[in-house]
Design a protein around this motif. Structure first.
Motif, PDB file in Angstrom:
ATOM      1  N   THR A   1       0.685  -1.179   0.056  1.00  0.00           N
ATOM      2  CA  THR A   1       0.003  -0.049  -0.107  1.00  0.00           C
ATOM      3  C   THR A   1       1.016   1.190   0.065  1.00  0.00           C
ATOM      4  O   THR A   1       1.961   1.253   0.190  1.00  0.00           O
ATOM      5  CB  THR A   1      -0.899   0.150   1.113  1.00  0.00           C
ATOM      6  OG1 THR A   1      -0.163   0.290   2.360  1.00  0.00           O
ATOM      7  CG2 THR A   1      -1.809  -1.231   1.266  1.00  0.00           C
ATOM      8  N   SER A   2       0.414   2.389  -0.184  1.00  0.00           N
ATOM      9  CA  SER A   2       0.939   3.517  -0.496  1.00  0.00           C
ATOM     10  C   SER A   2       1.644   3.958   0.991  1.00  0.00           C
ATOM     11  O   SER A   2       2.680   4.349   1.260  1.00  0.00           O
ATOM     12  CB  SER A   2       0.185   4.620  -0.598  1.00  0.00           C
ATOM     13  OG  SER A   2      -0.977   4.927   0.159  1.00  0.00           O
ATOM     14  N   LEU A   3       1.081   3.416   2.160  1.00  0.00           N
ATOM     15  CA  LEU A   3       1.516   3.716   3.376  1.00  0.00           C
ATOM     16  C   LEU A   3       2.735   2.922   3.732  1.00  0.00           C
ATOM     17  O   LEU A   3       3.665   3.310   4.408  1.00  0.00           O
ATOM     18  CB  LEU A   3       0.369   3.224   4.372  1.00  0.00           C
ATOM     19  CG  LEU A   3       0.804   3.523   5.926  1.00  0.00           C
ATOM     20  CD1 LEU A   3       1.080   5.082   6.315  1.00  0.00           C
ATOM     21  CD2 LEU A   3      -0.198   2.842   6.846  1.00  0.00           C
ATOM     22  N   GLN A   4       2.581   1.666   3.169  1.00  0.00           N
ATOM     23  CA  GLN A   4       3.699   0.749   3.370  1.00  0.00           C
ATOM     24  C   GLN A   4       5.072   1.404   2.601  1.00  0.00           C
ATOM     25  O   GLN A   4       6.031   1.335   3.158  1.00  0.00           O
ATOM     26  CB  GLN A   4       3.407  -0.627   2.946  1.00  0.00           C
ATOM     27  CG  GLN A   4       2.728  -1.523   3.832  1.00  0.00           C
ATOM     28  CD  GLN A   4       1.913  -2.809   3.260  1.00  0.00           C
ATOM     29  OE1 GLN A   4       2.051  -2.831   2.021  1.00  0.00           O
ATOM     30  NE2 GLN A   4       1.851  -3.666   3.997  1.00  0.00           N
TER      31      GLN A   4
ATOM     32  N   GLN B   1       6.347   4.094   4.505  1.00  0.00           N
ATOM     33  CA  GLN B   1       7.186   3.740   5.610  1.00  0.00           C
ATOM     34  C   GLN B   1       8.431   3.251   5.234  1.00  0.00           C
ATOM     35  O   GLN B   1       9.483   3.391   5.999  1.00  0.00           O
ATOM     36  CB  GLN B   1       6.167   2.666   6.368  1.00  0.00           C
ATOM     37  CG  GLN B   1       5.126   3.435   7.175  1.00  0.00           C
ATOM     38  CD  GLN B   1       4.109   2.217   7.635  1.00  0.00           C
ATOM     39  OE1 GLN B   1       4.249   0.984   7.441  1.00  0.00           O
ATOM     40  NE2 GLN B   1       3.359   2.714   8.631  1.00  0.00           N
ATOM     41  N   GLU B   2       8.441   2.507   3.995  1.00  0.00           N
ATOM     42  CA  GLU B   2       9.956   1.891   3.788  1.00  0.00           C
ATOM     43  C   GLU B   2      10.761   2.748   3.467  1.00  0.00           C
ATOM     44  O   GLU B   2      11.822   2.918   3.627  1.00  0.00           O
ATOM     45  CB  GLU B   2       9.475   0.965   2.757  1.00  0.00           C
ATOM     46  CG  GLU B   2       9.164  -0.549   2.932  1.00  0.00           C
ATOM     47  CD  GLU B   2       8.620  -1.635   1.797  1.00  0.00           C
ATOM     48  OE1 GLU B   2       9.184  -1.119   0.741  1.00  0.00           O
ATOM     49  OE2 GLU B   2       8.168  -2.515   1.998  1.00  0.00           O
ATOM     50  N   ALA B   3      10.136   4.050   2.602  1.00  0.00           N
ATOM     51  CA  ALA B   3      11.038   4.977   2.410  1.00  0.00           C
ATOM     52  C   ALA B   3      11.672   5.576   3.406  1.00  0.00           C
ATOM     53  O   ALA B   3      12.700   6.150   3.527  1.00  0.00           O
ATOM     54  CB  ALA B   3      10.272   5.941   1.273  1.00  0.00           C
ATOM     55  N   ALA B   4      10.764   6.114   4.360  1.00  0.00           N
ATOM     56  CA  ALA B   4      11.007   6.515   5.448  1.00  0.00           C
ATOM     57  C   ALA B   4      12.112   5.940   6.239  1.00  0.00           C
ATOM     58  O   ALA B   4      12.913   6.603   6.757  1.00  0.00           O
ATOM     59  CB  ALA B   4       9.795   7.069   6.545  1.00  0.00           C
TER      60      ALA B   4
END
Length: 179
Positions: free
Chosen positions: A73-76, A79-82
């Motif tokens: 998902t875009s949230l995941q 989160q991975e990018a962060a």
């Protein structure tokens, strides 16, 4: 109560099954098949038969319905990018800290070497071979001669030669004392 079937319903399911397959009961399968059979019946096909959970409608059962969860998902992704950015920041912070430590060690080492060199130079220059200026009398005679004859320096040649001889003698004595 449930007599009205004209409304479309949306259903959202959370699936914890690792195979990403939604399991439904026999009753739900039967209702779906009945609804499909009614659609066929209204379009001019044979009337639906009464279904039991053990009966098979036809030789070709409907294909299974699989509902797959989206993999990311875009949230995941955010989160991975962060997380990657955080790790990158930690890496460069640690790297800068290590470089600053090394730079400080180098600075201290260079200061120590500089102090050693300065002490060595001071010890060499403080050990002057002459406790006083050599040939002071001859120097005074040369200076007086030049002041007395400012336009005729050749008249002071005798005094200059005496001063040069005196300096040579003192230099020879210093070299002999070092051996």
């Amino acid at each position: 109560m449930g007599a009205q079937q004209g409304k479309t319903r949306k259903l959202t399911l959370e699936n914890d099954d690792p195979t990403s397959v939604i399991k439904v009961s026999d009753d739900v399968v039967q209702r779906l098949r009945c609804a499909e059979a009614k659609r066929r019946g209204s379009s001019g096909q044979a009337p639906p038969q009464q279904l039991h959970s053990h009966q098979i409608i036809s030789n070709n059962p409907p294909p299974p319905f699989y509902h797959y969860e989206p993999t990311f998902t875009s949230l995941q992704i955010r989160q991975e990018a962060a997380e990657k950015l955080r790790k990158n920041d930690e890496y460069w912070t640690r790297r800068i800290h290590d470089l600053e430590k090394n730079n400080e060690k180098m600075r201290i080492l260079m200061e120590e070497e500089y102090k050693k060199a300065m002490d060595e130079m001071n010890s060499k220059t403080s050990k002057s071979p002459f406790s006083e200026m050599p040939c002071i009398m001859n120097r005074k005679k040369v200076m007086e001669c030049y002041q007395q004859y400012p336009n005729e320096p050749m008249r002071c040649a005798k005094e200059v030669q005496a001063f040069a001889a005196c300096v040579d003698m003192k230099s020879i004595k210093v070299v002999e004392n070092k051996r």
